[in-house]
Design an enzyme around this catalytic site. Structure first.
Site, short mmCIF file in Angstrom:
data_model
loop_
_atom_site.label_atom_id
_atom_site.label_comp_id
_atom_site.label_asym_id
_atom_site.label_seq_id
_atom_site.Cartn_x
_atom_site.Cartn_y
_atom_site.Cartn_z
N LYS A 20 0.82 -1.21 0.00
CA LYS A 20 0.00 0.00 0.00
C LYS A 20 0.87 1.27 0.00
CE LYS A 20 -3.00 3.07 0.70
NZ LYS A 20 -4.32 3.37 0.25
N CYS A 71 -2.97 10.69 1.15
CA CYS A 71 -2.18 9.48 0.92
C CYS A 71 -0.84 9.76 0.27
CB CYS A 71 -2.99 8.53 0.08
SG CYS A 71 -4.52 8.21 0.95
N1 SAJ Z 1 -1.20 15.07 -8.93
C1 SAJ Z 1 -0.26 15.78 -9.68
N2 SAJ Z 1 0.09 15.31 -10.91
C2 SAJ Z 1 -0.44 14.17 -11.43
C3 SAJ Z 1 -1.38 13.44 -10.66
C4 SAJ Z 1 -1.74 13.91 -9.41
O1 SAJ Z 1 0.25 16.82 -9.25
O2 SAJ Z 1 -0.08 13.82 -12.56
C5 SAJ Z 1 -1.62 15.56 -7.59
C6 SAJ Z 1 -3.11 15.79 -7.45
O3 SAJ Z 1 -3.49 17.07 -7.92
C7 SAJ Z 1 -3.31 15.66 -5.95
C8 SAJ Z 1 -2.29 14.59 -5.57
O4 SAJ Z 1 -1.35 14.55 -6.64
O5 SAJ Z 1 -3.00 16.84 -5.26
C9 SAJ Z 1 -2.84 13.21 -5.34
O6 SAJ Z 1 -3.91 12.95 -6.20
P1 SAJ Z 1 -4.18 11.55 -6.92
O7 SAJ Z 1 -5.41 11.73 -7.70
O8 SAJ Z 1 -2.98 11.09 -7.66
O9 SAJ Z 1 -4.36 10.49 -5.71
P2 SAJ Z 1 -5.24 10.46 -4.35
O10 SAJ Z 1 -4.41 10.97 -3.23
O11 SAJ Z 1 -6.57 11.10 -4.55
O12 SAJ Z 1 -5.45 8.87 -4.17
C10 SAJ Z 1 -4.32 8.03 -4.04
C11 SAJ Z 1 -4.46 6.84 -5.01
N3 SAJ Z 1 -3.19 6.10 -5.07
C12 SAJ Z 1 -2.57 5.83 -6.24
O13 SAJ Z 1 -3.01 6.21 -7.30
C13 SAJ Z 1 -1.33 5.02 -6.18
C14 SAJ Z 1 -5.58 5.92 -4.54
O14 SAJ Z 1 -5.64 4.76 -5.34
C15 SAJ Z 1 -5.35 5.51 -3.09
O15 SAJ Z 1 -6.42 4.72 -2.59
C16 SAJ Z 1 -5.31 6.77 -2.26
O16 SAJ Z 1 -4.21 7.59 -2.71
C17 SAJ Z 1 -5.10 6.34 -0.81
O17 SAJ Z 1 -6.09 6.42 -0.05
O18 SAJ Z 1 -4.04 5.82 -0.48
#
Ligand code: SAJ
Length: 403
Positions: free
Chosen positions: A198, A252
Site C-alpha cells: 500500500k 495518501c
Molecule cells: N497530482 C499531480 N500530478 C499528477 C497526478 C496527481 O500533481 O499527474 C496531484 C493531485 O493534484 C493531488 C495529488 O497529486 O494533489 C494526489 O492525487 P491523486 O489523484 O494522484 O491520488 P489520491 O491521493 O486522490 O489517491 C491516491 C491513489 N493512489 C494511487 O493512485 C497510487 C488511490 O488509489 C489511493 O487509494 C489513495 O491515494 C489512498 O487512499 O491511499
C-alpha cells in the site's frame, strides 16, 4: 454481521458497499454528530454515486451507531496521521480503535485493518496491544484500501485488492467477504507485505509526480515548454510521465511516502527528495505569482486570486491541499491578502474567501488556477482580459502563464 469502525472517506463507502451487496452491516463512529447526520439520511461528503449507494444500503438495513458491536468481523478504517516532525506514523487512532473493539469482540473474531499503516505497524503497535489485553485468540488482517477520491464507488467495485493475514484460511474467509462486491482480483498474502504494498503504491505515484514537478522547474529555468516535452516523451512506448502541478495534497500521496522516510531515513533517498520537491511546489507557485506581478507592474497582492481550495479537481476534500499550503507559506512570510474561491467549499475556511465565481473574478486581476475543477474548464471565457497563471495547463487563452 460486519461492524465497520470509522465512517470517514473509506469506512463509509465500504460499509455501504457491503450492505448493498447483502452483508449485514453496522457502522460505528465515535463522532455522534456524524452518526446523527447519517441516521438523518444524509451523507457526510460528496462523491459520485455515493448518495445512491447510501440509499441502497439504508434500504438493505444498514445501521449507524456510536456503539461497538458484538460480532465476528470488524473492519477498522480510522485515520493514520503522521508526525510532521519525525515523519513516523501516528498509530494512535488505530490502536485506540483496536482497544475499543477488543472490549466488545467475542473469542476468535476477525479484526480487519483497512487504514493505511507503515510496514511493521501491526507488529510494532497492534500485536502488543492485543497481547497486553490477553486476546491472542483474535485474528488480525490488513486489507488496505486503494480507492481514489472522485471515483471511489467505481474503484471499490473494480479495483484489485490485497489481503494480508497470518492465517491463510482467515485470509480466504476475508477474501470471500470482499468478493461480495469487489469484481477485481483479490490477492492473499502476509500482513507485512500487504502493509508495504500500500505504501509503495502511493510512493510510486509521489515519486513520479515529483519527477514531473522537477521537469517543470528545469523547463522554467531554461525557458522550455514542459507540457510539450512530456507530451512528446510519452509517445515513447516505455515512458509515461505524470503532470506537474502546484503541489500534492490528499491524505495518501502527500503522507504515506514519509512513513518510509521516517522508518528508513538512510535508505529512502529518492523518496525523501521527491517528497521535498512536491512539498516545495506551493512556494514555487508563490514565487511565480511574485514574478508575474513584477512583470505586469502589479503591486497589490489583494488583486491576486487563487482558484481552488481542494487538493484536486471535483472533490470537496481539502486535506493537505496545495492552496492551503500556499496560504500558510504566505502567512509565514507575513504577507496576506490573496483572494480565494472554490465552488466545492461552501463555508468560510480561509480569509478573503469568495462563494461566487463572478464576484471573485470581479475582484482580481491575476487568477491562479490551483485546481482544475470542471467549473473553471467550462467557464474559461470568463478569464478573458485577466492575467492567468495556469498550474494545470488547461487554459488556452493567449498570454497564459504556466508554472
Ligand atoms: N497530482 C499531480 N500530478 C499528477 C497526478 C496527481 O500533481 O499527474 C496531484 C493531485 O493534484 C493531488 C495529488 O497529486 O494533489 C494526489 O492525487 P491523486 O489523484 O494522484 O491520488 P489520491 O491521493 O486522490 O489517491 C491516491 C491513489 N493512489 C494511487 O493512485 C497510487 C488511490 O488509489 C489511493 O487509494 C489513495 O491515494 C489512498 O487512499 O491511499
Amino acid at each position: 454481521m460486519v461492524n465497520v469502525i470509522g465512517l470517514g472517506y473509506i469506512g463509509l463507502p465500504t460499509a455501504l458497499m457491503l450492505s448493498s451487496h447483502g452483508v449485514e452491516v453496522t457502522g460505528t463512529d465515535y463522532n455522534s454528530d456524524l452518526v446523527a447526520t447519517l441516521n438523518a439520511g444524509k451523507t457526510t461528503f460528496k462523491e459520485e454515486g455515493l448518495d445512491e449507494l447510501f440509499r441502497d444500503a439504508v434500504r438493505a438495513g444498514i445501521k449507524f451507531t456510536t456503539e461497538y458491536q458484538v460480532t465476528d468481523t470488524y473492519i477498522i478504517s480510522v485515520p493514520t496521521p503522521y508526525d510532521k516532525f519525525s515523519k513516523k506514523i501516528d498509530a494512535g487512532y488505530v490502536v485506540a480503535a483496536v482497544k475499543e473493539v477488543m472490549k466488545a469482540a467475542p473469542r476468535g473474531a476477525v479484526l480487519i485493518i483497512e487504514s493505511t499503516v507503515s510496514p511493521g505497524t501491526v507488529e510494532k503497535y497492534i500485536r502488543p496491544a492485543v497481547a497486553e489485553a490477553g486476546r491472542g485468540d483474535l485474528q488480525l488482517v490488513h486489507a488496505p484500501e486503494r480507492i481514489i477520491p472522485g471515483n471511489m464507488v467505481y474503484e471499490l467495485l473494480h479495483n484489485n485488492r490485497t489481503i494480508g493475514a497470518d492465517d491463510k484460511e482467515v485470509g480466504e474467509k476475508v477474501k470471500k467477504l470482499y468478493a461480495s462486491f469487489c469484481e477485481g482480483e483479490i490477492v492473499v498474502t502476509d500482513i507485512k507485505t500487504a502493509e508495504m504494498t500500500k505504501v509503495v503504491e502511493n510512493t510510486f505515484r509521489a515519486v513520479n509526480i515529483a519527477f514531473a514537478n522537477e521537469l517543470a522547474k528545469i523547463c522554467r529555468y531554461d525557458d522550455m515548454d514542459v507540457y510539450e516535452i512530456i507530451r512528446i516523451c510519452n509517445m515513447h512506448p516505455r515512458v509515461n510521465i505524470l503532470q506537474p502541478g502546484p503541489g500534492v495534497g490528499g491524505h495518501c500521496i502527500s503522507v504515506d511516502p514519509w512513513f518510509l522516510v521516517g522508518d528508513y531515513p538512510s535508505l529512502a533517498k529518492v523518496i525523501d527528495e521527491s517528497m521535498k520537491t512536491n512539498d516545495g511546489m506551493p512556494d514555487f507557485v508563490l514565487n511565480r505569482i511574485y514574478e508575474i506581478m513584477k512583470e505586469k507592474g502589479m503591486t497589490d497582492i489583494s488583486r491576486v486570486g487563487l482558484y481552488g481550495l481542494t487538493y484536486k479537481e471535483n472533490v470537496d476534500d481539502m486535506r493537505e491541499s496545495p492552496t492551503l499550503q500556499l496560504l500558510e507559506s504566505q502567512e509565514r512570510h507575513l504577507a496576506s491578502g490573496l483572494k480565494v474561491y472554490d465552488p466545492f467549499i461552501k463555508n468560510d475556511v480561509v480569509k478573503n474567501q469568495y462563494h461566487d465565481l463572478d464576484c471573485f473574478l470581479d475582484d482580481v486581476d491575476l487568477v491562479v488556477i490551483m485546481v482544475k475543477h470542471n467549473e473553471i474548464r467550462e467557464n474559461m471565457e470568463k478569464l478573458a482580459g485577466k492575467t492567468v497563471l495556469d498550474c494545470h495547463n488547461i487554459c488556452k487563452l493567449e498570454g497564459t502563464y504556466h508554472i
